[in-house]
Design a protein around this motif. Structure first.
Motif, mmCIF file in Angstrom:
data_model
loop_
_atom_site.group_PDB
_atom_site.id
_atom_site.type_symbol
_atom_site.label_atom_id
_atom_site.label_comp_id
_atom_site.label_asym_id
_atom_site.label_seq_id
_atom_site.Cartn_x
_atom_site.Cartn_y
_atom_site.Cartn_z
ATOM 1 N N ASP A 313 0.855 -1.184 0.000
ATOM 2 C CA ASP A 313 0.000 0.000 0.000
ATOM 3 C C ASP A 313 0.894 1.237 0.000
ATOM 4 O O ASP A 313 1.257 1.767 1.047
ATOM 5 C CB ASP A 313 -0.922 -0.014 1.222
ATOM 6 C CG ASP A 313 -1.904 1.150 1.198
ATOM 7 O OD1 ASP A 313 -1.981 1.834 0.153
ATOM 8 O OD2 ASP A 313 -2.576 1.378 2.214
ATOM 9 N N LEU A 314 1.256 1.691 -1.192
ATOM 10 C CA LEU A 314 2.156 2.834 -1.345
ATOM 11 C C LEU A 314 1.442 4.054 -1.916
ATOM 12 O O LEU A 314 2.092 4.996 -2.369
ATOM 13 C CB LEU A 314 3.322 2.444 -2.270
ATOM 14 C CG LEU A 314 4.145 1.226 -1.840
ATOM 15 C CD1 LEU A 314 5.228 0.942 -2.865
ATOM 16 C CD2 LEU A 314 4.773 1.452 -0.469
ATOM 17 N N MET A 319 3.976 10.559 -5.269
ATOM 18 C CA MET A 319 3.758 11.987 -5.465
ATOM 19 C C MET A 319 4.370 12.803 -4.332
ATOM 20 O O MET A 319 4.964 13.870 -4.559
ATOM 21 C CB MET A 319 2.256 12.272 -5.576
ATOM 22 C CG MET A 319 1.600 11.717 -6.834
ATOM 23 S SD MET A 319 2.296 12.394 -8.377
ATOM 24 C CE MET A 319 3.330 11.018 -8.923
ATOM 25 N N ARG A 320 4.232 12.296 -3.097
ATOM 26 C CA ARG A 320 4.863 13.016 -1.982
ATOM 27 C C ARG A 320 6.369 13.044 -2.145
ATOM 28 O O ARG A 320 7.016 14.053 -1.856
ATOM 29 C CB ARG A 320 4.497 12.351 -0.644
ATOM 30 C CG ARG A 320 3.061 12.585 -0.193
ATOM 31 C CD ARG A 320 2.904 12.321 1.301
ATOM 32 N NE ARG A 320 3.391 11.007 1.687
ATOM 33 C CZ ARG A 320 2.652 9.898 1.659
ATOM 34 N NH1 ARG A 320 1.398 9.956 1.250
ATOM 35 N NH2 ARG A 320 3.163 8.742 2.034
ATOM 36 N N GLY A 321 6.926 11.934 -2.615
ATOM 37 C CA GLY A 321 8.361 11.875 -2.813
ATOM 38 C C GLY A 321 8.836 12.855 -3.857
ATOM 39 O O GLY A 321 9.876 13.518 -3.694
ATOM 40 N N LEU A 322 8.068 12.975 -4.942
ATOM 41 C CA LEU A 322 8.449 13.922 -5.987
ATOM 42 C C LEU A 322 8.372 15.363 -5.497
ATOM 43 O O LEU A 322 9.176 16.218 -5.887
ATOM 44 C CB LEU A 322 7.537 13.733 -7.211
ATOM 45 C CG LEU A 322 7.751 12.433 -7.982
ATOM 46 C CD1 LEU A 322 6.663 12.283 -9.049
ATOM 47 C CD2 LEU A 322 9.125 12.396 -8.634
ATOM 48 N N GLN A 328 13.161 7.181 3.346
ATOM 49 C CA GLN A 328 13.981 5.973 3.344
ATOM 50 C C GLN A 328 13.159 4.810 3.831
ATOM 51 O O GLN A 328 12.512 4.878 4.876
ATOM 52 C CB GLN A 328 15.205 6.139 4.255
ATOM 53 C CG GLN A 328 16.204 7.194 3.762
ATOM 54 C CD GLN A 328 16.856 6.763 2.463
ATOM 55 O OE1 GLN A 328 17.171 5.601 2.263
ATOM 56 N NE2 GLN A 328 17.071 7.744 1.576
ATOM 57 N N ASP A 329 13.141 3.700 3.055
ATOM 58 C CA ASP A 329 12.404 2.505 3.483
ATOM 59 C C ASP A 329 13.218 1.736 4.494
ATOM 60 O O ASP A 329 14.433 1.720 4.470
ATOM 61 C CB ASP A 329 12.113 1.604 2.268
ATOM 62 C CG ASP A 329 11.067 2.249 1.354
ATOM 63 O OD1 ASP A 329 10.164 2.901 1.895
ATOM 64 O OD2 ASP A 329 11.187 2.081 0.127
#
Length: 329
Positions: A313-314, A319-322, A328-329
């Motif tokens: 569930d990503l 979009m938040r990352g961009l 970091q996972d």
């Protein structure tokens, strides 16, 4: 004073999966029913829950937007697949106008792996997997009134059928020739060998009903004056024989004898002594196949395969990352 935000809906497709699994558990599903017999759950879901599981507007968008691609579409009439009309090549999209004409003429439209197109169905599959511990796929069947897409047959997967639109009359053939108990891929249905020996048992599925059928249960389904859409959630795991194959593959990595070629002269019957020697060699090679170490390694491989199958569930993270920088996972 600011108006309070409306609370989020309590309905979600993963909660619907939990609801279904709870109903199955009440029937002692794994003890009394799993791989043994059919089960019909009447009104397992209400109208609102079906709308959450299967949003009709989203499905209509999938069908009409050109996003439905080969080979995820079949058109079936009278038990035979028809050529599927597409509008583009080499990345074909479904020809919706021709598909509608086929439906009008009595054909059934099947969309394989519909969970790839509707997130609600993907979440439902993942919810089922949390308890079944077997990968699940979803196929959708859309049938016009007074039609039958498939002749009597049995499936090679256990299926959970959810009726999401209209109703459909199913028929379960409890007795047929050359009964196939839990068939695998080498035991496909053959209408000439598996003729029904008594009248079938009718099971009417209405919207919200669920039907479980183990693999090898011969069945057919047809519509009356109502059009129908149902979704089958099918298990795609490994049986014990396939698990043993994984064990042997793992063992062959450390035992060179299992990697040697086996040779037979097609013009000569094998010598019984040679067969006896071969049997003894195989028994010796496989003496450790069920060791705790081998089982642990094979089960670890299976668990990792299952984990890789599940879609995390990503939603929103890309979009938040961009916009804000990746976590970091």
């Amino acid at each position: 004073m600011n108006a309070r935000a409306a609370p989020p809906s309590a309905l979600s497709s993963d909660r619907l999966a939990a609801k279904l699994l709870g109903a199955l558990d009440e029937r002692a599903f794994f003890q009394d029913i799993w791989e043994r017999r059919e089960l019909h759950l009447s009104a397992a879901f209400d109208v609102e829950e079906i709308a959450v599981l299967f949003p009709m507007d989203k499905f209509d968008e999938v069908l009409t937007s050109g996003s439905l691609m080969s080979p995820h579409l079949d058109i079936v009439r009278g038990g035979k697949k028809l050529p599927v009309p597409f509008t583009q090549s080499p990345s074909p999209a479904a020809d919706v106008r021709q598909m509608l004409r086929e439906l009008r003429d009595g054909s059934t439209v099947r969309v394989a792996h519909i969970e790839h197109y509707l997130p609600s169905l993907s979440r439902f599959c993942r919810g089922l997997e949390q308890v079944l511990h077997i990968p699940i796929r979803a196929n959708l069947y859309m049938t016009p009134p007074f039609s039958q897409g498939f002749q009597p047959h049995y499936d090679l997967d256990d299926i959970f059928v959810v009726q999401v639109l209209g109703q459909k009359q199913w028929y379960w053939h409890s007795d047929y020739a050359n009964q196939a108990d839990l068939p695998n891929a080498d035991m496909g249905f053959d209408a000439g060998r598996h003729a029904s020996s008594r009248p079938p048992t009718p099971i009417l599925l209405r919207c919200g009903d669920v039907l479980y059928l183990p693999r090898g249960f011969m069945h057919e389904a047809r519509t009356d004056e109502h059009a129908s859409i149902h979704i089958t959630f099918a298990t795609i795991g490994l049986n014990l024989g396939q698990f043993v194959e994984q064990l042997v593959r793992k063992l062959a990595l450390s035992d060179v004898r299992l990697r040697r070629m086996v040779r037979f002269d097609p013009a000569v019957e094998p010598d019984p002594r040679e067969l006896s020697e071969l049997a003894a060699l195989i028994a010796d090679c496989l003496s450790n196949v069920a060791s705790s170490k081998a089982l642990a390694e094979a089960s670890a491989f299976m668990r990792q395969s299952m984990a890789n199958h599940r879609i995390a569930d990503l939603q929103g993270r890309l979009m938040r990352g961009l916009n804000e920088g990746f976590e970091q996972d």
